[in-house]
Design a protein around this motif. Structure first.
Motif, PDB file in Angstrom:
ATOM      1  N   ILE A  22      -5.741 -16.394  -7.890  1.00 14.94           N
ATOM      2  CA  ILE A  22      -5.851 -17.781  -6.658  1.00 14.94           C
ATOM      3  C   ILE A  22      -5.727 -17.183  -5.143  1.00 14.94           C
ATOM      4  N   ALA A  25      -7.714 -17.999  -2.696  1.00 14.68           N
ATOM      5  CA  ALA A  25      -6.718 -19.432  -2.656  1.00 14.68           C
ATOM      6  C   ALA A  25      -5.413 -18.746  -0.744  1.00 14.68           C
ATOM      7  N   TRP A  65      -6.243 -24.949   0.737  1.00 14.82           N
ATOM      8  CA  TRP A  65      -6.052 -25.519  -0.368  1.00 14.82           C
ATOM      9  C   TRP A  65      -7.520 -25.601  -1.043  1.00 14.82           C
ATOM     10  N   SER A  66      -7.575 -25.917  -1.816  1.00 18.45           N
ATOM     11  CA  SER A  66      -8.835 -26.604  -2.823  1.00 18.45           C
ATOM     12  C   SER A  66      -8.290 -26.988  -4.025  1.00 18.45           C
ATOM     13  N   LYS A  67      -9.608 -28.120  -4.538  1.00 22.37           N
ATOM     14  CA  LYS A  67      -8.878 -28.345  -5.812  1.00 22.37           C
ATOM     15  C   LYS A  67      -8.910 -27.804  -7.061  1.00 22.37           C
ATOM     16  N   GLU A  68      -9.234 -26.405  -6.623  1.00 14.24           N
ATOM     17  CA  GLU A  68      -9.505 -25.774  -8.384  1.00 14.24           C
ATOM     18  C   GLU A  68      -8.126 -24.604  -7.645  1.00 14.24           C
ATOM     19  N   LEU A  69      -7.145 -24.541  -6.650  1.00  9.59           N
ATOM     20  CA  LEU A  69      -6.247 -24.354  -6.714  1.00  9.59           C
ATOM     21  C   LEU A  69      -5.138 -25.481  -6.786  1.00  9.59           C
ATOM     22  N   ASP A  70      -5.267 -26.769  -6.359  1.00 10.96           N
ATOM     23  CA  ASP A  70      -4.526 -27.600  -6.962  1.00 10.96           C
ATOM     24  C   ASP A  70      -4.755 -27.613  -8.285  1.00 10.96           C
ATOM     25  N   ASP A  71      -5.768 -27.695  -8.820  1.00 10.02           N
ATOM     26  CA  ASP A  71      -5.891 -27.410 -10.583  1.00 10.02           C
ATOM     27  C   ASP A  71      -4.883 -26.407 -11.198  1.00 10.02           C
ATOM     28  N   GLY A  74      -0.723 -27.936  -9.274  1.00  8.30           N
ATOM     29  CA  GLY A  74      -0.096 -29.064  -9.209  1.00  8.30           C
ATOM     30  C   GLY A  74       0.137 -29.468 -10.700  1.00  8.30           C
ATOM     31  N   PRO A  75      -0.508 -29.765 -11.357  1.00  8.55           N
ATOM     32  CA  PRO A  75      -0.126 -30.360 -13.272  1.00  8.55           C
ATOM     33  C   PRO A  75       1.156 -29.589 -13.054  1.00  8.55           C
ATOM     34  N   ILE A 114       1.305 -28.947   0.284  1.00 10.00           N
ATOM     35  CA  ILE A 114       0.212 -29.464   1.144  1.00 10.00           C
ATOM     36  C   ILE A 114      -0.110 -29.971   2.308  1.00 10.00           C
ATOM     37  N   ASP A 115      -0.252 -28.707   3.214  1.00  5.98           N
ATOM     38  CA  ASP A 115      -0.326 -29.631   4.757  1.00  5.98           C
ATOM     39  C   ASP A 115      -1.472 -29.949   4.592  1.00  5.98           C
ATOM     40  N   THR A 122      -8.190 -26.939   8.738  1.00 10.81           N
ATOM     41  CA  THR A 122      -8.738 -27.275   7.359  1.00 10.81           C
ATOM     42  C   THR A 122      -6.581 -27.801   6.480  1.00 10.81           C
ATOM     43  N   VAL A 123      -6.947 -28.385   5.004  1.00 11.53           N
ATOM     44  CA  VAL A 123      -5.940 -28.834   4.579  1.00 11.53           C
ATOM     45  C   VAL A 123      -5.422 -26.864   3.893  1.00 11.53           C
TER      46      VAL A 123
END
Lengths: 140, 231
Positions: A22, A25, A65-71, A74-75, A114-115, A122-123
């Motif tokens: 990561i 990120a 933040w990115s979707k890849e990081l959240d994947d 996040g879970p 998540i800001d 950027t988020v």
């Protein structure tokens, strides 16, 4: 003891959680070990006496933040894993002089945030890798 | 890892899309930690317990109205009934806080600046994380991009989340979610959900196919804000 030159952070730090890198990120990462002080002052003492107690470890990260990081995160935030994850941080520039702190099946996410506080920026995200027990420190 | 701009974030409260009145939002998940010690390790041992999620939500005062940010917060301040709040990061991910209430609000009036509203949504139950199938401003009949759930999701149960917000003249909105095994043909209905012009709903799916897409239908022209995702 010979001391090397200071090393810039950029390009010389790798952070992994659940075996996923990561680093991209993160724009900052902090490995922290807080040692609890055990007071051992007694009637014969002439000053407060202390002994080192248990250490509590964590890696604090933040960045874009990115979707890849959240994947990755996040879970585990929604449902804490039944078996804790692997985590490690490697610091250093050249092979053979890098320091790696690693926890095997001892990490979980804490304080994930998540800001999206500004529409024109950027988020961002921040979070702590909370680490159970002591790490294995190796030179890689 | 690509970046995402804050202007791609949406906040939907009970089907009301408050994004155009919002200046920012921050989802915070503080994990509970149980700490203990064992004789064979001088470092603290830890186990995660459960997440406590809050959503800080800031925006602008836009006047009185059922779909205004200030009214949305005030009407749900310390609400005893469940409030559903979706924090959506287009085009990919959303977090759904199913049992929230507004636990604080403030109306700020600094001279020479905009009237602003600051609020916070507190979550009573567990937060859910999902993938966006369709999101944002859509025209009648828009078919969303095909969402690949991945092979691991085939046959597993899921929850579809629907929200629509836009017209306030009573026109209903239908969101059709279709599934396909290959993403190109053989589309069949997974769920057709009728919503009021402002509203949201959830529907449990017993079994999933790999690819999903969504279509919006409502009477009249123009566009409406609609969001559909799978948890």
């Amino acid at each position: 003891m010979p001391m090397g030159s200071p090393i810039p952070a950029m390009g010389n730090v790798v952070v992994r959680y659940n075996d996923v890198d990561i680093t991209a990120a993160c724009n900052s990462a902090q490995l922290a070990a807080a040692v609890e002080a055990l007071e051992t002052t007694n009637l014969a003492s002439t000053a407060i006496e202390k002994e080192a107690g248990p250490a509590t470890w964590s890696i604090s990260c933040e960045g874009p933040w990115s979707k890849e990081l959240d994947d990755v995160c996040g879970p585990d935030v929604v449902t804490p894993p039944a078996t804790k994850r692997n985590a490690d941080i490697t610091v250093g520039k050249t092979a053979g002089s890098k320091v790696k702190y690693a926890w095997t099946a001892k990490a979980f996410i804490e304080n994930y945030s998540i800001d999206a506080s500004s529409p024109n920026e950027t988020v961002g995200w921040s979070g702590d890798l909370n680490l159970s027990g002591a790490p294995a420190r190796t030179i890689v | 890892m690509p970046i995402t701009k804050g202007c791609n974030v949406r906040v939907v409260v009970d089907g009301i899309d408050l994004s155009s009145q919002s200046s920012g939002a921050q989802l915070a998940a503080a994990m509970g930690v149980a700490e203990y010690f064992i004789m064979t390790d001088c470092a603290a041992q830890k186990e995660p317990t459960r997440p406590a999620v809050t959503l800080a939500h800031n925006g602008y005062f836009t006047g009185e109205g059922a779909t205004a940010f200030e009214e949305a917060l005030k009407a749900r301040l310390a609400s005893a009934t469940d409030v559903r709040v979706a924090f959506i990061i287009l085009p990919s991910i959303f977090y759904l806080l199913r049992q929230t209430w507004a636990d604080q609000m403030s109306l700020d009036a600094p001279v020479e600046e905009m009237l602003t509203v600051e609020g916070n949504w507190a979550e009573a139950g567990q937060v859910a994380r999902g993938r966006v199938i369709l999101g944002g401003s859509v025209a009648t009949g828009t078919v969303s991009a095909v969402l690949d759930l991945g092979a691991a999701r085939i046959g597993t149960p899921g929850t579809l989340f629907f929200a629509a917000s836009g017209y306030t003249d009573g026109r209903d909105v239908t969101i059709l979610v279709e599934g396909s095994a290959n993403g190109t043909s053989g589309w069949s209905t997974v769920r057709s959900q009728l919503l009021a012009d402002v509203g949201d709903a959830e529907f449990a799916v017993a079994s999933l196919v790999r690819y999903l897409r969504a279509t919006i239908t409502f009477a009249g022209g123009g566009s409406i804000n609609a969001y559909t995702g799978i948890i």
